[in-house]
Write a protein that holds these residues in place. Structure first.
Motif, PDB file in Angstrom:
ATOM      1  N   GLY A  78      61.301  55.578  69.160  1.00 23.28           N
ATOM      2  CA  GLY A  78      61.966  56.003  67.939  1.00 23.28           C
ATOM      3  C   GLY A  78      62.337  54.847  67.042  1.00 23.28           C
ATOM      4  O   GLY A  78      62.337  54.979  65.819  1.00 23.28           O
ATOM      5  N   ALA A  79      62.654  53.694  67.621  1.00 17.63           N
ATOM      6  CA  ALA A  79      63.062  52.534  66.829  1.00 17.63           C
ATOM      7  C   ALA A  79      62.938  51.294  67.694  1.00 17.63           C
ATOM      8  O   ALA A  79      62.892  51.364  68.929  1.00 17.63           O
ATOM      9  N   THR A  80      62.874  50.139  67.040  1.00 17.22           N
ATOM     10  CA  THR A  80      62.895  48.859  67.735  1.00 17.22           C
ATOM     11  C   THR A  80      63.975  47.974  67.128  1.00 17.22           C
ATOM     12  O   THR A  80      64.384  48.167  65.985  1.00 17.22           O
ATOM     13  N   SER A  81      64.430  47.030  67.910  1.00 18.92           N
ATOM     14  CA  SER A  81      65.366  46.024  67.417  1.00 18.92           C
ATOM     15  C   SER A  81      64.975  44.673  68.011  1.00 18.92           C
ATOM     16  O   SER A  81      64.928  44.538  69.241  1.00 18.92           O
ATOM     17  N   PRO A  82      64.615  43.702  67.156  1.00 16.18           N
ATOM     18  CA  PRO A  82      64.596  43.776  65.698  1.00 16.18           C
ATOM     19  C   PRO A  82      63.411  44.585  65.190  1.00 16.18           C
ATOM     20  O   PRO A  82      62.547  44.997  65.962  1.00 16.18           O
ATOM     21  N   VAL A  83      63.384  44.800  63.859  1.00 17.67           N
ATOM     22  CA  VAL A  83      62.284  45.538  63.245  1.00 17.67           C
ATOM     23  C   VAL A  83      61.212  44.599  62.699  1.00 17.67           C
ATOM     24  O   VAL A  83      60.161  45.055  62.245  1.00 17.67           O
ATOM     25  N   PHE A 110      68.880  53.199  60.296  1.00 19.27           N
ATOM     26  CA  PHE A 110      69.063  52.539  59.005  1.00 19.27           C
ATOM     27  C   PHE A 110      70.362  51.751  58.905  1.00 19.27           C
ATOM     28  O   PHE A 110      70.498  50.922  58.001  1.00 19.27           O
ATOM     29  N   ASN A 111      71.324  52.015  59.762  1.00 20.62           N
ATOM     30  CA  ASN A 111      72.593  51.285  59.685  1.00 20.62           C
ATOM     31  C   ASN A 111      72.881  50.454  60.918  1.00 20.62           C
ATOM     32  O   ASN A 111      73.988  49.932  61.075  1.00 20.62           O
ATOM     33  N   GLY A 112      71.904  50.321  61.824  1.00 17.85           N
ATOM     34  CA  GLY A 112      72.021  49.400  62.944  1.00 17.85           C
ATOM     35  C   GLY A 112      73.014  49.772  64.006  1.00 17.85           C
ATOM     36  O   GLY A 112      73.469  48.893  64.751  1.00 17.85           O
ATOM     37  N   ASP A 113      73.343  51.071  64.135  1.00 17.55           N
ATOM     38  CA  ASP A 113      74.313  51.466  65.163  1.00 17.55           C
ATOM     39  C   ASP A 113      73.651  51.980  66.431  1.00 17.55           C
ATOM     40  O   ASP A 113      74.325  52.481  67.332  1.00 17.55           O
ATOM     41  N   ASP A 137      60.016  47.792  57.728  1.00 16.82           N
ATOM     42  CA  ASP A 137      60.573  46.592  57.102  1.00 16.82           C
ATOM     43  C   ASP A 137      59.480  45.975  56.238  1.00 16.82           C
ATOM     44  O   ASP A 137      58.609  45.265  56.734  1.00 16.82           O
ATOM     45  N   PHE A 138      59.538  46.209  54.949  1.00  8.63           N
ATOM     46  CA  PHE A 138      58.463  45.777  54.062  1.00  8.63           C
ATOM     47  C   PHE A 138      58.644  44.358  53.528  1.00  8.63           C
ATOM     48  O   PHE A 138      57.671  43.752  53.069  1.00  8.63           O
ATOM     49  N   ASN A 139      59.863  43.825  53.533  1.00  9.22           N
ATOM     50  CA  ASN A 139      60.049  42.468  53.011  1.00  9.22           C
ATOM     51  C   ASN A 139      60.416  41.459  54.081  1.00  9.22           C
ATOM     52  O   ASN A 139      60.730  40.311  53.771  1.00  9.22           O
ATOM     53  N   GLY A 140      60.387  41.856  55.355  1.00  9.54           N
ATOM     54  CA  GLY A 140      60.552  40.910  56.442  1.00  9.54           C
ATOM     55  C   GLY A 140      61.937  40.350  56.626  1.00  9.54           C
ATOM     56  O   GLY A 140      62.091  39.294  57.245  1.00  9.54           O
ATOM     57  N   ASP A 141      62.970  41.065  56.139  1.00  7.32           N
ATOM     58  CA  ASP A 141      64.334  40.544  56.277  1.00  7.32           C
ATOM     59  C   ASP A 141      65.061  41.101  57.478  1.00  7.32           C
ATOM     60  O   ASP A 141      66.258  40.887  57.656  1.00  7.32           O
ATOM     61  N   GLY A 142      64.347  41.850  58.337  1.00  3.58           N
ATOM     62  CA  GLY A 142      64.954  42.394  59.539  1.00  3.58           C
ATOM     63  C   GLY A 142      65.700  43.694  59.332  1.00  3.58           C
ATOM     64  O   GLY A 142      66.394  44.152  60.238  1.00  3.58           O
ATOM     65  N   THR A 159      53.856  59.437  39.838  1.00  2.00           N
ATOM     66  CA  THR A 159      53.486  58.304  38.984  1.00  2.00           C
ATOM     67  C   THR A 159      53.528  56.959  39.689  1.00  2.00           C
ATOM     68  O   THR A 159      52.841  56.032  39.266  1.00  2.00           O
ATOM     69  N   ASP A 160      54.326  56.826  40.736  1.00  2.00           N
ATOM     70  CA  ASP A 160      54.552  55.506  41.329  1.00  2.00           C
ATOM     71  C   ASP A 160      54.646  55.584  42.845  1.00  2.00           C
ATOM     72  O   ASP A 160      54.826  56.653  43.429  1.00  2.00           O
ATOM     73  N   VAL A 161      54.574  54.410  43.448  1.00  4.06           N
ATOM     74  CA  VAL A 161      55.021  54.201  44.821  1.00  4.06           C
ATOM     75  C   VAL A 161      56.189  53.221  44.740  1.00  4.06           C
ATOM     76  O   VAL A 161      56.048  52.114  44.211  1.00  4.06           O
ATOM     77  N   THR A 162      57.343  53.648  45.242  1.00  3.92           N
ATOM     78  CA  THR A 162      58.554  52.846  45.126  1.00  3.92           C
ATOM     79  C   THR A 162      59.013  52.390  46.503  1.00  3.92           C
ATOM     80  O   THR A 162      59.066  53.189  47.438  1.00  3.92           O
ATOM     81  N   VAL A 163      59.324  51.105  46.624  1.00  3.57           N
ATOM     82  CA  VAL A 163      59.913  50.572  47.845  1.00  3.57           C
ATOM     83  C   VAL A 163      61.416  50.468  47.636  1.00  3.57           C
ATOM     84  O   VAL A 163      61.884  49.870  46.666  1.00  3.57           O
ATOM     85  N   LEU A 164      62.166  51.085  48.539  1.00  2.00           N
ATOM     86  CA  LEU A 164      63.621  51.032  48.518  1.00  2.00           C
ATOM     87  C   LEU A 164      64.069  50.082  49.619  1.00  2.00           C
ATOM     88  O   LEU A 164      63.829  50.323  50.799  1.00  2.00           O
ATOM     89  N   LEU A 165      64.699  48.980  49.228  1.00  2.00           N
ATOM     90  CA  LEU A 165      65.070  47.928  50.173  1.00  2.00           C
ATOM     91  C   LEU A 165      66.392  48.251  50.849  1.00  2.00           C
ATOM     92  O   LEU A 165      67.403  48.480  50.182  1.00  2.00           O
ATOM     93  N   GLY A 166      66.382  48.258  52.193  1.00  2.00           N
ATOM     94  CA  GLY A 166      67.585  48.546  52.948  1.00  2.00           C
ATOM     95  C   GLY A 166      68.441  47.314  53.150  1.00  2.00           C
ATOM     96  O   GLY A 166      67.933  46.196  53.242  1.00  2.00           O
ATOM     97  N   ASP A 167      69.752  47.531  53.244  1.00  2.00           N
ATOM     98  CA  ASP A 167      70.677  46.422  53.479  1.00  2.00           C
ATOM     99  C   ASP A 167      71.151  46.369  54.919  1.00  2.00           C
ATOM    100  O   ASP A 167      72.010  45.560  55.265  1.00  2.00           O
ATOM    101  N   GLY A 168      70.614  47.253  55.780  1.00  2.00           N
ATOM    102  CA  GLY A 168      71.019  47.286  57.171  1.00  2.00           C
ATOM    103  C   GLY A 168      72.270  48.089  57.417  1.00  2.00           C
ATOM    104  O   GLY A 168      72.675  48.263  58.571  1.00  2.00           O
ATOM    105  N   GLY A 169      72.894  48.603  56.343  1.00  2.00           N
ATOM    106  CA  GLY A 169      74.104  49.405  56.479  1.00  2.00           C
ATOM    107  C   GLY A 169      73.925  50.841  56.048  1.00  2.00           C
ATOM    108  O   GLY A 169      74.903  51.568  55.902  1.00  2.00           O
ATOM    109  N   GLY A 170      72.675  51.248  55.825  1.00  2.00           N
ATOM    110  CA  GLY A 170      72.405  52.619  55.409  1.00  2.00           C
ATOM    111  C   GLY A 170      72.300  52.787  53.918  1.00  2.00           C
ATOM    112  O   GLY A 170      72.202  53.918  53.428  1.00  2.00           O
TER     113      GLY A 170
END
Length: 730
Positions: A72-77, A405-408, A462-467, A477-488
């Motif tokens: 379901g998920a890995t840590s780190p991503v 999405f919030n690391g809990d 993780d599209f920008n490699g920040d973990g 019309t678009d494909v949008t990437v929404l960047l997560g902050d690790g807190g949801g």
């Protein structure tokens, strides 16, 4: 590092295995019941000969019946190339304590896998919800994307291999930039797609369902971002919709399941490991199936299917409850109906995960016309029960993604809302973030990030490699990437002007950055949208010609970013000094050059360097560096000074050829001796190659009691000016 995962090797069965009987019951041999209970053991953990015998008596002769694990998920991503050892934790269900092995690109990680119980404090369980292993630095030395799988031991070849979780190994960037589009061809009206390695070459491939031609296009990747369709497209039922990948017959080759909207069934396509597929069965579903998910819902070691039936009655779809068809696989490619739990109005998508931490797979279903998500908790036998409440979404939800999405450590949901908050669908869409509480309930996050117009698909990676997990959402019309902050929370990055109905993520060119495969909306061309890395360049220059014996000569070094994305991380400039030059200083605004011990005498391999770690925006340049050198009196007439810039994802080298003038030899010098330190000499020169000297020239004068000569060890620098033939001491 390999882009994906190689064909997985067989796993030898371990000596003692858990026995899962019908309805998930575990039995103990009667003679050993008291001893095992006293030791708080189930038959899965045998620490005595008695319990070993109990397992032997009950174990099936041909199959272990370990469940198929699910990640379901890995840590780190994600991970950083060149980093050190780290602990990888894989969360999901169906992992076997003391037996599951974590694989990295198809090879088992050599360090022991340790697993954590799903219900710590109780009876030692066989099935656990998380496993960890040490990943060594050698695995992440270079950029790439790892395919993470969990393998349970089984008698048949890799019958117990999980789904693949991608773990990109790339340096963080501020925001992903997609600037390259590699178009690919499908059949008529492509609709949904699945990512896999269908021919076992380690490169990502695609399977695309085509509603117009009732078939599936198989596109084989070359590992460079290009996809080529195979010569034949396997035929399926009428108006195919969702497609998933899995090994449905236990031969360690990837198969496909495709739902057929008009035929009310599922086409099971078995792969031969070379990219070809053949129809094995067509199990019936409810009315108007649109989506499906694969998982081992009854823990028998075979993959099962959960199929979304959008309109079970065939009429009044928007105001009638939908349903799921739970199809239990027998491990040969055949399926039978186990249950048909109800959902909300007009369900459109389903995802599997362990949402309440009991070790059984659960299901989340988005309901487009009741604007909510049905959470169905599994009991481990193929039956599901809806929770008391269905978390709300925005208007007309279409798709969902699962991740932490919030690391809990609890699974959350991201739901793409076709109409955002507008029931009329005349405004942009949104994404509802539902944070899991770990007991099967979900709480909406405080805000729902916006998207483009009418989004229909969402994936989480993780599209920008920040973990931190991000989201990619496709819309008209678009494909949008929404960047997560690790807190949801999520913030929008620059959208890609490419309207798409469906997107899927994968590293299609092996650079460690996750790309997107997008099926174009409105009948346009489909494409792989490739991420672009920063591209730093370096220029090096000097003014005029250097001269033998010159001091304070200078080079100018400038680093620029010609890429389409900002660079984040340490940047190092290294200058290699040729013989004849001695570096006396190197500096520039914002640069750290304190690691050098000046003077540094050039010999062809001696270097000086400077670093900095502040971001460099696309199209921008750092403040220039100035390298100051002295030129030896006997320096060669031509040298090449080399400078290199190195950053996290590359390096760039430039050469600066430098001409060094020889000190001129005068025909005569007057006076013949110096009377004081400010003595002016008159020199007469012959022209060189028929051309007189017309520029200021540095020469080296040696003072002797008997006269003046050029060269030697005891001298000073003087300035020769051709206009009045005079030398001035510097």
């Amino acid at each position: 590092m390999a882009t994906f995962f190689r064909s997985l090797p067989s796993v030898t069965s371990i000596l003692t295995k858990h026995v899962r009987l019908p309805h998930g019951e575990s039995r103990q041999h009667p003679a050993c019941a008291s001893a095992c209970l006293a030791a708080k053991l189930t038959i899965a953990v045998a620490l005595s000969a008695c319990c070993l015998q109990a397992q032997t008596d009950l174990r099936p002769s041909t199959q272990s019946n370990f469940p198929v694990p699910s990640i379901g998920a890995t840590s780190p991503v994600s991970a950083t190339p060149g980093g050190g050892d780290f602990t990888l934790t894989v969360m999901g269900n169906g992992f076997v304590d003391g037996a599951s092995v974590i694989y990295w690109n198809g090879s088992p990680l050599p360090d022991p896998t340790t697993c954590q119980a799903a219900n710590p404090g109780g009876m030692p369980p066989t099935f656990v919800e998380s496993c960890s292993v040490t990943v060594r630095a050698a695995n992440i030395a270079n950029p790439g994307t790892a395919g993470i799988t969990v393998v349970n031991p089984d008698a048949s070849p890799l019958d117990g291999t999980s789904n693949v979780a991608f773990l990109p190994v790339a340096t963080a960037v501020a925001s992903p930039v997609i600037s390259s589009r590699n178009y690919f061809t499908t059949q008529a009206d492509p609709n949904y797609l699945a990512v896999g390695d269908f021919n076992g070459d380690g490169n990502l491939d695609l399977a695309v369902s085509n509603r117009g031609d009732n078939n599936v296009t198989i596109l084989l990747g070359d590992g460079k971002g290009d996809l080529t369709p195979t010569s034949s497209a396997p035929t399926v039922g009428k108006f195919p919709q969702g497609v998933v990948m899995g090994d449905f017959n236990g031969d360690a080759k990837q198969d496909l399941a495709v739902v057929n909207y008009h035929d009310n069934n599922v086409s099971i396509l078995l792969g031969d490991g070379t990219g070809n597929f053949s129809l094995a069965s067509s199990p019936a579903t409810g009315h108007s199936p649109v989506s499906l998910a694969a998982g081992d819902f009854n823990g028998d070691g075979n993959l099962d299917l959960a199929v979304v039936n959008s309109c079970p009655g065939g009429t009044n779809c928007e105001s009638s409850n939908g349903s799921l068809t739970i199809l239990l696989g027998d491990g040969t490619g055949n399926f039978s109906v186990a249950s048909s739990p109800s959902t909300g109005f007009f369900p459109t998508a389903v995802a599997a995960g362990d949402f309440n931490g009991d070790g059984n797979l659960d299901l989340a279903v988005v309901n487009s016309w009741s604007n909510d998500v049905t959470i169905l908790l599994g009991d481990g036998t193929g039956n599901f029960t809806a929770t008391a409440s269905s978390p709300p979404t925005g208007q007309r939800p279409q798709s969902l993604a699962v991740g932490d999405f919030n690391g809990d450590g609890k699974l959350d949901l991201a739901v793409a809302n076709y109409c955002g908050g507008d029931p009329t669908c005349n405004s942009n869409g949104s994404v509802t973030i539902l944070l899991g509480d770990g007991d099967g309930t979900f709480t909406p996050a405080a805000s729902a990030p916006g998207t483009g117009y009418q989004p229909s698909s969402v994936v989480a990676f993780d599209f920008n490699g920040d973990g931190k997990l991000d989201l990619a959402v496709s819309d008209e019309t678009d494909v949008t990437v929404l960047l997560g902050d690790g807190g949801g929370h999520f913030a929008s990055a620059t959208p890609v002007n490419f309207g798409a109905f469906t997107v899927a993520a994968g590293d299609f060119n092996g650079d460690g950055r996750l790309d997107l495969a997008a099926l174009s909306a409105a009948g346009g061309r489909s494409a792989v949208l490739l991420q672009t890395d920063p591209n730093l360049t370096i220029t090096k220059s000097h003014v005029g010609q250097f001269s033998q014996g010159q001091t304070g000569a200078a080079y100018t070094i400038t680093v620029s970013n010609s890429g389409a994305v900002a660079n984040i991380g340490t940047v190092t400039v290294t200058d290699t000094l040729p013989t004849g030059l001695t570096a006396t200083a190197m500096s520039g605004g914002g640069w750290n050059c304190s690691n050098n011990s000046f003077p540094v005498i050039g010999n062809g391999s001696a270097t000086v360097s400077c670093t900095r770690s502040d971001p460099l925006a696309a199209g921008a340049s750092y403040a220039p560096l100035t390298l100051t050198v002295n030129v030896a009196a006997n320096a060669p007439t031509a040298v090449t000074n080399t400078a290199e810039v190195a950053w996290s994802t590359g390096n760039y080298t430039v050469n600066d050829p430098t001409t060094i003038l020889q000190a001129p030899t005068p025909d005569s010098v007057s006076p013949s001796a110096a009377s004081n330190a400010n003595q002016t000499f008159t020199l007469k020169y012959s022209s060189r190659n028929g051309r007189p000297y017309t520029d200021l020239t540095w020469v080296f004068a040696l003072f002797k009691s008997g006269g003046v000569a050029f060269g030697g060890a005891h001298g000073c620098y003087v300035l020769y000016h051709q206009t009045d033939n005079s030398l001035f001491r510097e």
